[in-house]
Write an enzyme that holds these catalytic residues in place. Structure first.
Site, PDB file in Angstrom:
ATOM      1  N   SER A 140       0.863  -1.180   0.000  1.00 40.88           N
ATOM      2  CA  SER A 140       0.000   0.000   0.000  1.00 40.88           C
ATOM      3  C   SER A 140       0.897   1.226   0.000  1.00 40.88           C
ATOM      4  CB  SER A 140      -0.871   0.002   1.259  1.00 40.88           C
ATOM      5  OG  SER A 140      -1.479   1.256   1.460  1.00 40.88           O
ATOM      6  N   TYR A 153      -1.927  -1.466  10.343  1.00 45.20           N
ATOM      7  CA  TYR A 153      -2.014  -1.686   8.900  1.00 45.20           C
ATOM      8  C   TYR A 153      -0.718  -1.254   8.223  1.00 45.20           C
ATOM      9  CZ  TYR A 153      -3.766  -1.056   4.104  1.00 45.20           C
ATOM     10  OH  TYR A 153      -3.937  -1.112   2.736  1.00 45.20           O
ATOM     11  N   LYS A 157       2.229  -3.315   5.984  1.00 43.97           N
ATOM     12  CA  LYS A 157       2.516  -2.911   4.611  1.00 43.97           C
ATOM     13  C   LYS A 157       3.977  -2.494   4.422  1.00 43.97           C
ATOM     14  CE  LYS A 157      -1.604  -3.812   3.157  1.00 43.97           C
ATOM     15  NZ  LYS A 157      -1.819  -5.004   2.298  1.00 43.97           N
TER      16      LYS A 157
END
Length: 271
Positions: A140, A153, A157
């Site tokens: 991401s 998150y 990533k």
């Protein structure tokens, strides 16, 4: 041996994964749709096979190593080749670290990081033996810089970017290509399905969707173009250039933006 190229796409039933499956089929690649969602997987399989045999659904839980190994190995044994492995399955999570539990961390790390590690480990071993193949791991834009209020998150990533860009160079000697896909704001269900910890998810999603969204189909085309160029990092270039400029040349502006993210996100806190 099937003459068409063969691809496995994890998380292939919706969003970016679904768009990648469709884009690959349009380029005459046979696609294995690997996902935990059997109902929607069967529907997509039927859609892609409307005119001719282009795809097959396989149920897959990426957080289960034995399941990952079984699926990838069986595909290679049947087709005697594996050209592309898109380790794409992932989840989103919003929340401040002091609100999170270890179980929250485990949930996201098991899917977003271990799922990528499992797929990469098995796929790489197979591709090394056959002497070709391309592994594409979905990270991401949050893996290229800080992402406050979604630190868990972002952690997963960043790890995917580190794994993939390192392997990109390790794998060259064996004829294997490795890329990481770093989407920016893409209009997919991931925002609505995200886990929100002590945050009003609807308010957070509403704020996120104020951003200019790219369609999954647009991102899939960018992804495949980047794969063909064997880019270590595939990211929509305007965003990548903007991030590089802001982070490197204007650090004070970068700090201001990150503090603004915190301020806006905290308005969505439930307590």
């Amino acid at each position: 041996m099937i003459m068409r190229k063969v691809a496995i796409v994890t998380g292939g039933v919706s969003g970016i994964g679904k768009a990648i499956c469709k884009e690959l089929v349009s380029r005459h690649v046979f696609v294995i749709i690997a996902d935990i969602n059997e109902h929607d997987g069967r529907l997509l399989e039927a859609e892609l096979n409307k005119d001719t045999s282009n795809a097959r659904f396989v149920e897959l839980n990426v957080s289960d190593f034995e399941n990952v190994e079984h699926v990838i190995t069986n595909v290679h044994e049947e087709f005697q080749r594996l050209d592309y492995l898109f380790n794409n399955a992932g989840i989103a999570m919003y929340g401040e670290i002091y609100d999170m539990s270890i179980d929250d961390w485990k949930d996201i790390v098991d899917i977003n990081l271990w799922g990528i590690v499992y797929g990469t480990q098995v796929g790489y071993r197979i591709m090394k033996k056959q002497g070709f193949g391309h592994i594409i791991n979905t990270s991401s834009a949050a893996g290229l810089g800080p992402s406050p209020i979604s630190a868990a998150y972002s952690t997963t990533k960043h790890a995917v970017v580190g794994l993939t860009t390192s392997l990109h160079y390790e794998a060259e000697e064996f004829g294997i290509k490795v890329s990481t896909l770093c989407p920016t704001f893409v209009d997919t269900p991931i925002f609505d399905k995200a886990t929100a910890i002590n945050i009003d998810k609807s308010a957070m999603s509403k704020q996120l969707k104020k951003q200019k969204m790219m369609s999954p189909q647009q991102l899939a085309k960018i992804a495949i173009a980047g794969v063909h160029k064997n880019k270590p990092i595939i990211c929509p270039m305007p965003m990548r250039k903007t991030m590089d400029v802001v982070f490197t040349i204007f650090p004070s502006l970068h700090r201001t933006l990150m503090r603004m993210v915190c301020k806006v996100s905290r308005k969505a806190r439930l307590t």
